[in-house]
Scaffold this motif. Structure first.
Motif, mmCIF file in Angstrom:
data_model
loop_
_atom_site.group_PDB
_atom_site.id
_atom_site.type_symbol
_atom_site.label_atom_id
_atom_site.label_comp_id
_atom_site.label_asym_id
_atom_site.label_seq_id
_atom_site.Cartn_x
_atom_site.Cartn_y
_atom_site.Cartn_z
ATOM 1 N N GLY A 37 0.778 -1.230 0.000
ATOM 2 C CA GLY A 37 0.000 0.000 0.000
ATOM 3 C C GLY A 37 0.811 1.282 0.000
ATOM 4 N N PHE A 38 2.139 1.166 -0.094
ATOM 5 C CA PHE A 38 2.967 2.375 -0.175
ATOM 6 C C PHE A 38 2.819 2.998 -1.559
ATOM 7 C CE2 PHE A 38 5.169 0.122 3.220
ATOM 8 C CZ PHE A 38 5.427 1.155 4.119
ATOM 9 N N VAL A 39 2.689 4.309 -1.605
ATOM 10 C CA VAL A 39 2.661 5.059 -2.865
ATOM 11 C C VAL A 39 3.862 5.988 -2.840
ATOM 12 C CG1 VAL A 39 1.375 6.669 -4.298
ATOM 13 C CG2 VAL A 39 0.150 4.904 -3.011
ATOM 14 N N VAL A 40 4.744 5.824 -3.820
ATOM 15 C CA VAL A 40 6.006 6.564 -3.844
ATOM 16 C C VAL A 40 6.151 7.251 -5.196
ATOM 17 C CG1 VAL A 40 8.514 6.368 -3.640
ATOM 18 C CG2 VAL A 40 7.053 4.821 -2.329
ATOM 19 N N GLY A 41 6.529 8.515 -5.175
ATOM 20 C CA GLY A 41 6.790 9.245 -6.414
ATOM 21 C C GLY A 41 8.086 8.765 -7.044
ATOM 22 N N MET A 42 8.085 8.651 -8.360
ATOM 23 C CA MET A 42 9.303 8.228 -9.067
ATOM 24 C C MET A 42 10.463 9.175 -8.760
ATOM 25 S SD MET A 42 9.022 5.474 -11.006
ATOM 26 C CE MET A 42 10.181 5.694 -12.331
ATOM 27 N N ASP A 43 10.152 10.453 -8.522
ATOM 28 C CA ASP A 43 11.191 11.428 -8.229
ATOM 29 C C ASP A 43 11.780 11.263 -6.829
ATOM 30 O OD1 ASP A 43 8.739 12.203 -7.122
ATOM 31 O OD2 ASP A 43 9.147 14.337 -7.344
ATOM 32 N N GLN A 44 11.162 10.436 -5.990
ATOM 33 C CA GLN A 44 11.661 10.187 -4.643
ATOM 34 C C GLN A 44 12.564 8.953 -4.566
ATOM 35 O OE1 GLN A 44 7.371 10.435 -3.160
ATOM 36 N NE2 GLN A 44 8.567 10.790 -1.313
ATOM 37 N N ILE A 45 12.477 8.077 -5.576
ATOM 38 C CA ILE A 45 13.192 6.808 -5.539
ATOM 39 C C ILE A 45 14.683 7.027 -5.780
ATOM 40 C CG2 ILE A 45 13.456 4.543 -6.637
ATOM 41 C CD1 ILE A 45 10.460 4.622 -7.234
ATOM 42 N N ILE A 46 15.487 6.374 -4.960
ATOM 43 C CA ILE A 46 16.940 6.402 -5.100
ATOM 44 C C ILE A 46 17.327 5.161 -5.898
ATOM 45 C CG2 ILE A 46 19.140 6.329 -3.866
ATOM 46 C CD1 ILE A 46 17.551 7.606 -1.472
ATOM 47 N N ASN A 47 17.951 5.356 -7.041
ATOM 48 C CA ASN A 47 18.293 4.257 -7.945
ATOM 49 C C ASN A 47 19.543 3.539 -7.432
ATOM 50 O OD1 ASN A 47 19.028 2.580 -10.039
ATOM 51 N ND2 ASN A 47 18.819 4.117 -11.622
ATOM 52 N N ASP A 48 19.335 2.377 -6.809
ATOM 53 C CA ASP A 48 20.440 1.544 -6.304
ATOM 54 C C ASP A 48 20.471 0.210 -7.039
ATOM 55 O OD1 ASP A 48 21.701 3.140 -4.468
ATOM 56 O OD2 ASP A 48 20.605 2.392 -2.745
ATOM 57 N N ARG A 49 20.372 0.236 -8.341
ATOM 58 C CA ARG A 49 20.273 -1.003 -9.110
ATOM 59 C C ARG A 49 21.522 -1.857 -9.073
ATOM 60 N NH1 ARG A 49 18.054 0.133 -14.897
ATOM 61 N NH2 ARG A 49 18.713 -2.012 -15.122
ATOM 62 N N ALA A 50 22.621 -1.349 -8.560
ATOM 63 C CA ALA A 50 23.844 -2.146 -8.501
ATOM 64 C C ALA A 50 23.666 -3.363 -7.600
ATOM 65 C CB ALA A 50 25.002 -1.295 -8.007
ATOM 66 N N GLN A 51 22.766 -3.268 -6.623
ATOM 67 C CA GLN A 51 22.511 -4.398 -5.740
ATOM 68 C C GLN A 51 21.341 -5.209 -6.294
ATOM 69 O OE1 GLN A 51 21.937 -3.088 -1.749
ATOM 70 N NE2 GLN A 51 23.905 -2.059 -1.634
ATOM 71 N N GLU A 52 21.430 -6.520 -6.179
ATOM 72 C CA GLU A 52 20.407 -7.395 -6.720
ATOM 73 C C GLU A 52 19.058 -7.145 -6.056
ATOM 74 O OE1 GLU A 52 19.661 -12.144 -7.204
ATOM 75 O OE2 GLU A 52 21.704 -11.393 -7.288
ATOM 76 N N ASN A 53 18.004 -7.096 -6.871
ATOM 77 C CA ASN A 53 16.630 -6.884 -6.447
ATOM 78 C C ASN A 53 16.374 -5.513 -5.834
ATOM 79 O OD1 ASN A 53 15.643 -9.302 -7.414
ATOM 80 N ND2 ASN A 53 16.097 -10.376 -5.516
ATOM 81 N N TYR A 54 17.330 -4.600 -6.024
ATOM 82 C CA TYR A 54 17.076 -3.217 -5.618
ATOM 83 C C TYR A 54 16.444 -2.512 -6.781
ATOM 84 C CZ TYR A 54 18.694 -1.652 -1.067
ATOM 85 O OH TYR A 54 18.811 -1.392 0.273
#
Length: 71
Positions: A53-70
């Motif tokens: 049920g969390f609603v998060v703005g794309m502009d708030q997300i921190i891109n940590d794709r270097a870690q698996e499943n982040y």
């Protein structure tokens, strides 16, 4: 950021669990785990919604794709 958005859409379509790191409205870094169930645009702002049920703005997300499943 379009490629990151595509990545998030892929995670949602494949129903993969993600760890999502984002800044809340106070600026604190928050980490949640779950599945992305919806991606939408509300009042010109792109958002994601999780199965918890969390609603998060794309502009708030921190891109940590270097870690698996982040996300």
């Amino acid at each position: 950021m379009d490629s990151f958005k595509d990545y998030l859409e892929e995670q949602m379509d494949l129903k993969r669990p993600c760890t999502i790191k984002f800044k809340d409205v106070q600026g604190a870094v928050t980490v949640i785990k779950g599945h992305i169930v919806k991606m939408d645009e509300v009042s010109g702002r792109e958002i994601i919604e999780t199965d918890a049920g969390f609603v998060v703005g794309m502009d708030q997300i921190i891109n940590d794709r270097a870690q698996e499943n982040y996300c």
